[in-house]
Scaffold this motif. Structure first.
Motif, PDB file in Angstrom:
ATOM      1  N   GLY A 276       0.830  -1.205   0.000  1.00  0.00           N
ATOM      2  CA  GLY A 276       0.000   0.000   0.000  1.00  0.00           C
ATOM      3  C   GLY A 276       0.852   1.237   0.000  1.00  0.00           C
ATOM      4  N   ALA A 277       0.244   2.294   0.096  1.00  0.00           N
ATOM      5  CA  ALA A 277      -1.126   2.635  -0.278  1.00  0.00           C
ATOM      6  C   ALA A 277      -1.115   4.018  -0.884  1.00  0.00           C
ATOM      7  CB  ALA A 277      -2.034   2.627   0.938  1.00  0.00           C
ATOM      8  N   THR A 278      -2.046   4.252  -1.789  1.00  0.00           N
ATOM      9  CA  THR A 278      -2.172   5.600  -2.331  1.00  0.00           C
ATOM     10  C   THR A 278      -2.826   6.497  -1.281  1.00  0.00           C
ATOM     11  OG1 THR A 278      -4.377   5.233  -3.237  1.00  0.00           O
ATOM     12  CG2 THR A 278      -2.498   4.672  -4.664  1.00  0.00           C
ATOM     13  N   SER A 279      -2.756   7.778  -1.469  1.00  0.00           N
ATOM     14  CA  SER A 279      -3.413   8.731  -0.582  1.00  0.00           C
ATOM     15  C   SER A 279      -3.999   9.822  -1.480  1.00  0.00           C
ATOM     16  CB  SER A 279      -2.374   9.301   0.379  1.00  0.00           C
ATOM     17  OG  SER A 279      -2.996   9.965   1.431  1.00  0.00           O
ATOM     18  N   GLU A 280      -5.321   9.772  -1.676  1.00  0.00           N
ATOM     19  CA  GLU A 280      -5.952  10.606  -2.703  1.00  0.00           C
ATOM     20  C   GLU A 280      -7.150  11.343  -2.114  1.00  0.00           C
ATOM     21  OE1 GLU A 280      -6.637   7.960  -6.263  1.00  0.00           O
ATOM     22  OE2 GLU A 280      -5.658   6.534  -4.949  1.00  0.00           O
ATOM     23  N   GLU A 281      -7.210  12.639  -2.371  1.00  0.00           N
ATOM     24  CA  GLU A 281      -8.299  13.452  -1.818  1.00  0.00           C
ATOM     25  C   GLU A 281      -9.297  13.779  -2.929  1.00  0.00           C
ATOM     26  OE1 GLU A 281      -8.043  15.502   1.436  1.00  0.00           O
ATOM     27  OE2 GLU A 281      -6.046  14.876   2.071  1.00  0.00           O
ATOM     28  N   PHE A 282     -10.051  12.766  -3.360  1.00  0.00           N
ATOM     29  CA  PHE A 282     -11.014  12.947  -4.445  1.00  0.00           C
ATOM     30  C   PHE A 282     -12.434  12.628  -3.991  1.00  0.00           C
ATOM     31  CE2 PHE A 282      -7.216  11.711  -7.186  1.00  0.00           C
ATOM     32  CZ  PHE A 282      -6.904  13.037  -7.471  1.00  0.00           C
ATOM     33  N   GLY A 283     -12.748  12.939  -2.747  1.00  0.00           N
ATOM     34  CA  GLY A 283     -14.113  12.724  -2.286  1.00  0.00           C
ATOM     35  C   GLY A 283     -14.406  11.262  -1.993  1.00  0.00           C
ATOM     36  N   TRP A 284     -15.605  10.823  -2.431  1.00  0.00           N
ATOM     37  CA  TRP A 284     -16.148   9.551  -1.933  1.00  0.00           C
ATOM     38  C   TRP A 284     -15.898   8.377  -2.861  1.00  0.00           C
ATOM     39  CZ3 TRP A 284     -17.580   9.767   2.954  1.00  0.00           C
ATOM     40  CH2 TRP A 284     -17.748  11.051   3.490  1.00  0.00           C
ATOM     41  N   ASP A 285     -15.062   8.578  -3.837  1.00  0.00           N
ATOM     42  CA  ASP A 285     -14.806   7.535  -4.833  1.00  0.00           C
ATOM     43  C   ASP A 285     -13.949   6.394  -4.250  1.00  0.00           C
ATOM     44  OD1 ASP A 285     -14.254   6.339  -7.425  1.00  0.00           O
ATOM     45  OD2 ASP A 285     -12.272   7.232  -7.180  1.00  0.00           O
ATOM     46  N   THR A 286     -14.367   5.153  -4.462  1.00  0.00           N
ATOM     47  CA  THR A 286     -13.539   4.015  -4.025  1.00  0.00           C
ATOM     48  C   THR A 286     -13.206   3.094  -5.209  1.00  0.00           C
ATOM     49  OG1 THR A 286     -15.567   2.860  -3.355  1.00  0.00           O
ATOM     50  CG2 THR A 286     -14.303   3.918  -1.609  1.00  0.00           C
ATOM     51  N   THR A 287     -13.066   3.689  -6.376  1.00  0.00           N
ATOM     52  CA  THR A 287     -12.691   2.908  -7.558  1.00  0.00           C
ATOM     53  C   THR A 287     -11.210   2.531  -7.465  1.00  0.00           C
ATOM     54  OG1 THR A 287     -14.128   4.416  -8.752  1.00  0.00           O
ATOM     55  CG2 THR A 287     -12.764   2.940 -10.086  1.00  0.00           C
ATOM     56  N   VAL A 288     -10.907   1.298  -7.801  1.00  0.00           N
ATOM     57  CA  VAL A 288      -9.496   0.926  -7.979  1.00  0.00           C
ATOM     58  C   VAL A 288      -9.116   1.327  -9.402  1.00  0.00           C
ATOM     59  CG1 VAL A 288      -7.853  -0.974  -8.081  1.00  0.00           C
ATOM     60  CG2 VAL A 288      -9.670  -0.983  -6.356  1.00  0.00           C
ATOM     61  N   THR A 289      -8.084   2.153  -9.520  1.00  0.00           N
ATOM     62  CA  THR A 289      -7.737   2.665 -10.853  1.00  0.00           C
ATOM     63  C   THR A 289      -6.465   2.001 -11.379  1.00  0.00           C
ATOM     64  OG1 THR A 289      -6.386   4.457  -9.946  1.00  0.00           O
ATOM     65  CG2 THR A 289      -8.727   4.927 -10.330  1.00  0.00           C
ATOM     66  N   ALA A 290      -6.363   1.955 -12.701  1.00  0.00           N
ATOM     67  CA  ALA A 290      -5.161   1.406 -13.320  1.00  0.00           C
ATOM     68  C   ALA A 290      -3.942   2.213 -12.873  1.00  0.00           C
ATOM     69  CB  ALA A 290      -5.305   1.450 -14.842  1.00  0.00           C
ATOM     70  N   GLY A 291      -4.120   3.547 -12.793  1.00  0.00           N
ATOM     71  CA  GLY A 291      -2.999   4.401 -12.391  1.00  0.00           C
ATOM     72  C   GLY A 291      -2.550   4.118 -10.967  1.00  0.00           C
ATOM     73  N   GLY A 292      -3.518   3.910 -10.058  1.00  0.00           N
ATOM     74  CA  GLY A 292      -3.170   3.619  -8.662  1.00  0.00           C
ATOM     75  C   GLY A 292      -2.394   2.324  -8.543  1.00  0.00           C
ATOM     76  N   VAL A 293      -2.896   1.292  -9.224  1.00  0.00           N
ATOM     77  CA  VAL A 293      -2.231  -0.017  -9.171  1.00  0.00           C
ATOM     78  C   VAL A 293      -0.841   0.080  -9.799  1.00  0.00           C
ATOM     79  CG1 VAL A 293      -2.352  -2.415  -9.977  1.00  0.00           C
ATOM     80  CG2 VAL A 293      -4.428  -1.257  -9.163  1.00  0.00           C
ATOM     81  N   TYR A 294      -0.765   0.784 -10.937  1.00  0.00           N
ATOM     82  CA  TYR A 294       0.515   0.935 -11.634  1.00  0.00           C
ATOM     83  C   TYR A 294       1.550   1.615 -10.721  1.00  0.00           C
ATOM     84  CZ  TYR A 294       3.994   3.257 -14.492  1.00  0.00           C
ATOM     85  OH  TYR A 294       5.179   3.730 -14.971  1.00  0.00           O
ATOM     86  N   GLU A 295       1.134   2.716 -10.090  1.00  0.00           N
ATOM     87  CA  GLU A 295       2.101   3.456  -9.264  1.00  0.00           C
ATOM     88  C   GLU A 295       2.562   2.642  -8.066  1.00  0.00           C
ATOM     89  OE1 GLU A 295       0.488   7.335  -8.402  1.00  0.00           O
ATOM     90  OE2 GLU A 295       0.253   7.713 -10.548  1.00  0.00           O
ATOM     91  N   LEU A 296       1.630   1.922  -7.446  1.00  0.00           N
ATOM     92  CA  LEU A 296       2.022   1.101  -6.292  1.00  0.00           C
ATOM     93  C   LEU A 296       3.010   0.021  -6.727  1.00  0.00           C
ATOM     94  CD1 LEU A 296      -1.399   0.670  -4.454  1.00  0.00           C
ATOM     95  CD2 LEU A 296       0.618   1.882  -3.602  1.00  0.00           C
ATOM     96  N   LEU A 297       2.691  -0.657  -7.836  1.00  0.00           N
ATOM     97  CA  LEU A 297       3.585  -1.732  -8.296  1.00  0.00           C
ATOM     98  C   LEU A 297       4.932  -1.172  -8.755  1.00  0.00           C
ATOM     99  CD1 LEU A 297       1.085  -4.058 -10.187  1.00  0.00           C
ATOM    100  CD2 LEU A 297       2.274  -4.551  -8.048  1.00  0.00           C
ATOM    101  N   ARG A 298       4.888  -0.031  -9.427  1.00  0.00           N
ATOM    102  CA  ARG A 298       6.139   0.587  -9.899  1.00  0.00           C
ATOM    103  C   ARG A 298       7.045   0.939  -8.707  1.00  0.00           C
ATOM    104  NH1 ARG A 298       5.123   6.424 -11.768  1.00  0.00           N
ATOM    105  NH2 ARG A 298       5.017   6.540  -9.510  1.00  0.00           N
ATOM    106  N   ASP A 299       6.453   1.606  -7.693  1.00  0.00           N
ATOM    107  CA  ASP A 299       7.265   2.047  -6.554  1.00  0.00           C
ATOM    108  C   ASP A 299       7.749   0.852  -5.727  1.00  0.00           C
ATOM    109  OD1 ASP A 299       6.688   4.519  -7.509  1.00  0.00           O
ATOM    110  OD2 ASP A 299       5.324   5.097  -5.880  1.00  0.00           O
TER     111      ASP A 299
END
Ligand code: GLY
Length: 391
Positions: A276-299
């Motif tokens: 984990g984990a991303t930390s995103e301030e985009f309101g109430w959205d709980t979508t898993v995004t390709a970008g989130g997964v990509y960044e976690l795996l990349r890092d």
């Protein structure tokens, strides 16, 4: 809507995540007739969380008051876990494994050096290691690791097991589980008097505890000026699995800040590896995004290259309930009879034991323990709740 009436309770806890459940368990242990309202008790952000008990490695400048509470809760964990296991027969996956926070480049190294100096100035236990010493501890770390902090006191627990055990303990202690959400908090005579639930049940209670995580700031029926200023902070997280018979991957939690984002790998004894984990301030959205997964795996791949060979078993997103100063809101509100146990942000799992003790004492004696006084809602008396949510 058809309305039925549930018999009165001393305490109604709105929200059956780990904070609501620990509050209800401690209240029931003290002889209070207690109910929890939640359509899925034992759910909530703990189903997503990694379970790091990272008081020292997640230390932030300006959060020394919160640090004291975090450390107090970390000290309670071994006894708390043992008590829950005794009560339920369930293992919590509490693991006193320690944490290694590493740096991958010169900027990270300078940041970690500063953090180390800050930790030492506060008397915390943290040891600076060279890159070679980091790899000696964790041989699968990337060869480029430039140094790190060994913090032997930052441990882990499995939050899903914790939630399951708290639910069981609460039931065994006599807590009534009302499997419906609170449609609104009810008031009578200028004080909170319980809640009307989505299924039409009217629940009367002498005291109502708002422990609804990120939803706490938008609970209908609570006067605007009393609503806690809680905003959702999204975290995406991945679960990998170390195949049976595979050599041990990591022996402790490993973490880093990569390009300004936190990444951590939490290895469980059962072979699960939480990333984990991303930390995103985009309101109430709980979508898993390709970008989130990509960044976690990349890092994480930069940190521990071998992770890419592991099966990816789960991707999930949850919402951390954050307050303006990142510390929880505990205790009374300006509305008589309405109490708060919310706003635990990145530290909900860590703060579960101490929150239970604070709320249990407040509910049974009427007194908030002195060490909890900095965490009352009064400190935000000037903050409009709705404005904070959208800021
Ligand atoms: N404490 C870890 C997190 O909030 O991601």
């Amino acid at each position: 809507m058809h309305t039925s009436r549930s018999s009165g309770f001393d305490v109604l806890v709105v929200g059956g995540g780990i904070i609501g459940l620990v509050t209800a368990w401690r209240a029931a242990q003290r002889g209070l007739r207690t109910a929890v309202a939640d359509p899925e008790p034992g759910g909530g952000a703990a189903r997503v969380a990694a379970g790091m008990l990272a008081a020292v490695t997640e230390l932030q400048y300006g959060e020394q008051t919160l640090l004291d509470l975090n450390l107090a809760s970390a000290r309670r964990y071994p006894d708390f876990a043992a008590e829950l296991t005794d009560a339920t027969g369930l293992d919590l996956g509490y693991r006193a494994c320690g944490t290694l926070a590493v740096a991958l480049d010169a900027d990270d190294r300078a940041h970690l050096r500063d953090l180390h100096a800050f930790q030492i100035s506060l008397g915390l236990s943290s040891e600076w290691l060279s890159g070679r010493d980091c790899r000696r501890l964790e041989p699968l770390l990337a060869p480029g690791v430039r140094g790190g902090l060994r913090v032997d006191g930052d441990h882990q627990v499995d939050p899903r097991r914790l939630a399951t055990a708290l639910l069981r303990a609460a039931e065994l202690a006599g807590v009534t589980l009302l499997r419906s959400a609170a449609a609104r908090i009810e008031t009578a005579g200028g004080r909170a008097a319980g809640a009307l639930l989505d299924d039409g049940t009217a629940v009367h209670a002498d005291r109502t505890v708002l422990a609804a995580g990120s939803l706490s700031g938008r609970t209908p029926g609570v006067p605007e000026e009393v609503l806690p200023p809680i905003r959702p902070v999204k975290g995406q997280i991945l679960r990998l699995r170390i195949p049976p018979g595979h050599a041990p991957f990591l022996s402790r939690t490993v973490r880093a800040v990569v390009r300004g984002s936190h990444v951590y790998l939490v290895p469980r004894e059962n072979g699960e590896l939480v990333l984990g984990a991303t930390s995103e301030e985009f309101g109430w959205d709980t979508t898993v995004t390709a970008g989130g997964v990509y960044e976690l795996l990349r890092d994480a791949h930069e940190l521990v290259p071998g992770i890419t060979e592991l099966p990816l078993t789960e991707t999930l997103a949850g919402l951390r309930p954050a307050s303006p100063d990142n510390a929880p809101l505990l205790g009374r509100t300006a509305l008589d009879g309405l109490l708060l146990a919310t706003g635990h942000h990145r530290n909900g799992v860590l703060l579960t034991p101490v929150t239970g003790d604070i709320m249990g004492e407040l509910l049974s004696t009427g007194e908030l323990p002195g060490y909890a006084l900095p965490f009352t809602a009064e400190r935000f008396a000037h903050v409009p709740a709705r404005q904070e949510q959208t800021a």
